[in-house]
Design an enzyme around this catalytic site. Sequence first.
Site, PDB file in Angstrom:
ATOM      1  CB  CYS A 126      29.432  50.347  33.904  1.00  0.00           C
ATOM      2  SG  CYS A 126      27.804  50.589  33.142  1.00  0.00           S
ATOM      3  CB  CYS A 163      27.452  54.205  30.835  1.00  0.00           C
ATOM      4  SG  CYS A 163      28.004  54.431  32.530  1.00  0.00           S
ATOM      5  CE  LYS A 198      23.496  52.530  38.012  1.00  0.00           C
ATOM      6  NZ  LYS A 198      24.685  52.403  37.146  1.00  0.00           N
ATOM      7  NE  ARG A 236      22.734  59.233  33.986  1.00  0.00           N
ATOM      8  CZ  ARG A 236      21.472  58.874  33.976  1.00  0.00           C
ATOM      9  NH1 ARG A 236      20.564  59.728  33.552  1.00  0.00           N
ATOM     10  NH2 ARG A 236      21.119  57.673  34.395  1.00  0.00           N
ATOM     11  NE  ARG A 241      22.945  55.087  31.222  1.00  0.00           N
ATOM     12  CZ  ARG A 241      23.795  56.019  31.649  1.00  0.00           C
ATOM     13  NH1 ARG A 241      23.678  56.496  32.867  1.00  0.00           N
ATOM     14  NH2 ARG A 241      24.766  56.471  30.866  1.00  0.00           N
ATOM     15  CE  LYS A 265      24.824  54.902  41.209  1.00  0.00           C
ATOM     16  NZ  LYS A 265      25.867  54.697  40.188  1.00  0.00           N
TER      17      LYS A 265
END
Length: 340
Positions: free
Chosen positions: A128, A130, A212, A222, A234, A265
Amino acid sequence: MPYNPSMSFPQTRMRRLRRTESLRSLVRETTLEPGDLIYPLFICPGEGVRKPISSMPGVFNLSIDEAVREAEEAASLGLGGLLLFGLPEAKDEQGTGAWEENGIVQQALRAIKQSPSAEKLVLIADVCLCEYTSHGHCGIVAETIDGQGNEKWTVKNDPTLDLLARTGVSLALAGADIVAPSDMMDGRVAAIRQALDKAGCADTPILSYASKFASAFYGPFREAADSAPQFGDRRSYQMDGANLREAMREIDLDLEEGADMILMKPAMPYLDVIRAARQRVDVPIGAYQVSGEYSMLQAAFEKGWLDRDRAILESLLGIRRAGADFIVTYFAKAAARLLV
């Protein structure tokens, strides 16, 4: 007298098979073993770093040397593997640290692979952007100005696919046994599969975060991964928590694109999704007991409201009973000690 399944009390006494631990063990339908558990690690720059994550008691940001020690402990406990996330030294708009040859997770993979624990653990690398983007989103962001002069943004799907594919290849070449895209861009599994095959990594499996959901239960993560969006949220790319049928479509599409395994998830608020997936497909299914699930249980333990050991194992057994073959959980080490 032939067996009659409708026979009731007193002929049928369900408590007969619950009298002793040995009887309960003999007829137990769902089992939980240390090898079913995957332990997440958050890798950060430096040496000798073991920085506590305030919202996740017992979880740390770890420098590579400390991550190697964690891997050795995980192997000694019989855990199934590790899931690696990275906190780079620097971030930019495209998240270039995600696919750099000497990126933080790439370095960690090589170091763990050289340790004695390597043969006993499956190393899974999260794919990912992020954690690596300055804006905290999982893809390339485009900003526009609407007719009223307001700034608007959108995460661009197709331009992000190449970056995710490059990341998957980089992590596989660094030693990841499995790459796990968690971004929820459409088409990313196919892009990663094609890139892996072209790079000579045809044997590297893809564990897709197939469904997800945009969840409030990601909050503590986070902080751990320093990946909070700098603007917006998101929900335009992660799934709406109200949609079960859509989750099944996501799973079907990812498998068609070449996913070898799928991951659900979060876990506990979405046990029905795990069950539906298990009934639908025959591939290995994992579930991620996410940071918020972990932290709310930890808060209850600290207050003395729940029995810690029993609650840990019960929460994990519930996920297994729903249909998960393996579980990503921050309780992995604690649970393994309880299962000895």
